[in-house]
Design a protein around this motif. Sequence first.
Motif, PDB file in Angstrom:
ATOM      1  N   GLY A 143      12.241  -8.993 -12.652  1.00 20.18           N
ATOM      2  CA  GLY A 143      13.347  -8.067 -12.434  1.00 20.18           C
ATOM      3  C   GLY A 143      12.874  -6.645 -12.270  1.00 20.18           C
ATOM      4  O   GLY A 143      11.752  -6.295 -12.551  1.00 20.18           O
ATOM      5  N   SER A 144      13.739  -5.810 -11.757  1.00 16.10           N
ATOM      6  CA  SER A 144      13.393  -4.392 -11.646  1.00 16.10           C
ATOM      7  C   SER A 144      14.532  -3.567 -12.195  1.00 16.10           C
ATOM      8  O   SER A 144      15.679  -3.981 -12.226  1.00 16.10           O
ATOM      9  CB  SER A 144      13.097  -4.010 -10.200  1.00 16.10           C
ATOM     10  OG  SER A 144      14.264  -4.094  -9.427  1.00 16.10           O
ATOM     11  N   ARG A 188      11.676   0.423 -10.860  1.00 18.65           N
ATOM     12  CA  ARG A 188      10.461   0.135 -11.611  1.00 18.65           C
ATOM     13  C   ARG A 188      10.434  -1.353 -11.936  1.00 18.65           C
ATOM     14  O   ARG A 188      11.443  -1.938 -12.270  1.00 18.65           O
ATOM     15  CB  ARG A 188      10.401   0.961 -12.881  1.00 18.65           C
ATOM     16  CG  ARG A 188      10.383   2.458 -12.567  1.00 18.65           C
ATOM     17  CD  ARG A 188      10.322   3.302 -13.804  1.00 18.65           C
ATOM     18  NE  ARG A 188       8.989   3.375 -14.370  1.00 18.65           N
ATOM     19  CZ  ARG A 188       7.996   4.089 -13.877  1.00 18.65           C
ATOM     20  NH1 ARG A 188       8.156   4.770 -12.778  1.00 18.65           N
ATOM     21  NH2 ARG A 188       6.829   4.134 -14.472  1.00 18.65           N
ATOM     22  N   ALA A 189       9.270  -1.962 -11.845  1.00 27.02           N
ATOM     23  CA  ALA A 189       9.120  -3.384 -12.136  1.00 27.02           C
ATOM     24  C   ALA A 189       8.699  -3.559 -13.584  1.00 27.02           C
ATOM     25  O   ALA A 189       7.821  -2.862 -14.070  1.00 27.02           O
ATOM     26  CB  ALA A 189       8.070  -4.004 -11.221  1.00 27.02           C
ATOM     27  N   ASP A 203       7.805   0.281  -8.773  1.00 26.01           N
ATOM     28  CA  ASP A 203       7.905  -0.783  -7.768  1.00 26.01           C
ATOM     29  C   ASP A 203       7.038  -0.510  -6.548  1.00 26.01           C
ATOM     30  O   ASP A 203       6.462  -1.429  -5.974  1.00 26.01           O
ATOM     31  CB  ASP A 203       9.362  -0.964  -7.301  1.00 26.01           C
ATOM     32  CG  ASP A 203      10.163  -1.861  -8.226  1.00 26.01           C
ATOM     33  OD1 ASP A 203       9.547  -2.623  -8.989  1.00 26.01           O
ATOM     34  OD2 ASP A 203      11.402  -1.803  -8.171  1.00 26.01           O
ATOM     35  N   ASN A 204       6.958   0.752  -6.119  1.00 24.77           N
ATOM     36  CA  ASN A 204       6.139   1.087  -4.949  1.00 24.77           C
ATOM     37  C   ASN A 204       4.669   0.769  -5.194  1.00 24.77           C
ATOM     38  O   ASN A 204       3.973   0.274  -4.303  1.00 24.77           O
ATOM     39  CB  ASN A 204       6.300   2.561  -4.571  1.00 24.77           C
ATOM     40  CG  ASN A 204       7.688   2.876  -4.054  1.00 24.77           C
ATOM     41  OD1 ASN A 204       8.322   2.030  -3.432  1.00 24.77           O
ATOM     42  ND2 ASN A 204       8.162   4.068  -4.329  1.00 24.77           N
ATOM     43  N   LEU A 205       4.190   1.050  -6.408  1.00 22.98           N
ATOM     44  CA  LEU A 205       2.798   0.730  -6.742  1.00 22.98           C
ATOM     45  C   LEU A 205       2.569  -0.776  -6.727  1.00 22.98           C
ATOM     46  O   LEU A 205       1.566  -1.250  -6.200  1.00 22.98           O
ATOM     47  CB  LEU A 205       2.421   1.299  -8.112  1.00 22.98           C
ATOM     48  CG  LEU A 205       2.272   2.813  -8.204  1.00 22.98           C
ATOM     49  CD1 LEU A 205       2.027   3.221  -9.647  1.00 22.98           C
ATOM     50  CD2 LEU A 205       1.151   3.290  -7.315  1.00 22.98           C
ATOM     51  N   VAL A 251      -0.003  -2.777  -4.297  1.00 26.04           N
ATOM     52  CA  VAL A 251      -1.042  -3.648  -4.839  1.00 26.04           C
ATOM     53  C   VAL A 251      -0.904  -5.048  -4.264  1.00 26.04           C
ATOM     54  O   VAL A 251      -1.894  -5.666  -3.863  1.00 26.04           O
ATOM     55  CB  VAL A 251      -0.993  -3.683  -6.390  1.00 26.04           C
ATOM     56  CG1 VAL A 251      -1.874  -4.780  -6.946  1.00 26.04           C
ATOM     57  CG2 VAL A 251      -1.399  -2.343  -6.968  1.00 26.04           C
ATOM     58  N   LEU A 252       0.314  -5.564  -4.199  1.00 24.51           N
ATOM     59  CA  LEU A 252       0.535  -6.896  -3.631  1.00 24.51           C
ATOM     60  C   LEU A 252       0.071  -6.956  -2.179  1.00 24.51           C
ATOM     61  O   LEU A 252      -0.490  -7.956  -1.741  1.00 24.51           O
ATOM     62  CB  LEU A 252       2.010  -7.282  -3.718  1.00 24.51           C
ATOM     63  CG  LEU A 252       2.502  -7.731  -5.090  1.00 24.51           C
ATOM     64  CD1 LEU A 252       4.023  -7.806  -5.118  1.00 24.51           C
ATOM     65  CD2 LEU A 252       1.893  -9.057  -5.483  1.00 24.51           C
ATOM     66  N   ALA A 253       0.272  -5.885  -1.437  1.00 25.97           N
ATOM     67  CA  ALA A 253      -0.107  -5.858  -0.022  1.00 25.97           C
ATOM     68  C   ALA A 253      -1.623  -5.866   0.164  1.00 25.97           C
ATOM     69  O   ALA A 253      -2.140  -6.567   1.021  1.00 25.97           O
ATOM     70  CB  ALA A 253       0.494  -4.632   0.659  1.00 25.97           C
TER      71      ALA A 253
END
Length: 101
Positions: free
Chosen positions: A15-16, A20-21, A44-46, A50-52
Amino acid sequence: ARQKSCESFNQVNQGSDNGRAAILADEGCAAGGIKMATHLTIDDNLIERVLAVAEQKTKEAAVTEALEEYIRRREQMKIIDLFGTIDFDPEYDYKIQRAKK
């Protein structure tokens, strides 16, 4: 915090909240230790960045990989502290040392 074995630890909060995650991270499993749930709030942007770049499928895997890389880089930087503290012998021939086996 309640401790669980590495095999039974699979919980990730996807969830977010306000951009923010919130995730549960693990500690100690890479060294064969016990996993301990840790609640973190990460932008969330970070996480998406990172996932990308990490090519991981889960937030937990991406954060774990990022933390491992951070630790490796910091440990490598400690080598810089050795510069100027080790005497260099220009006459040393590493090939002679290899031949002594």
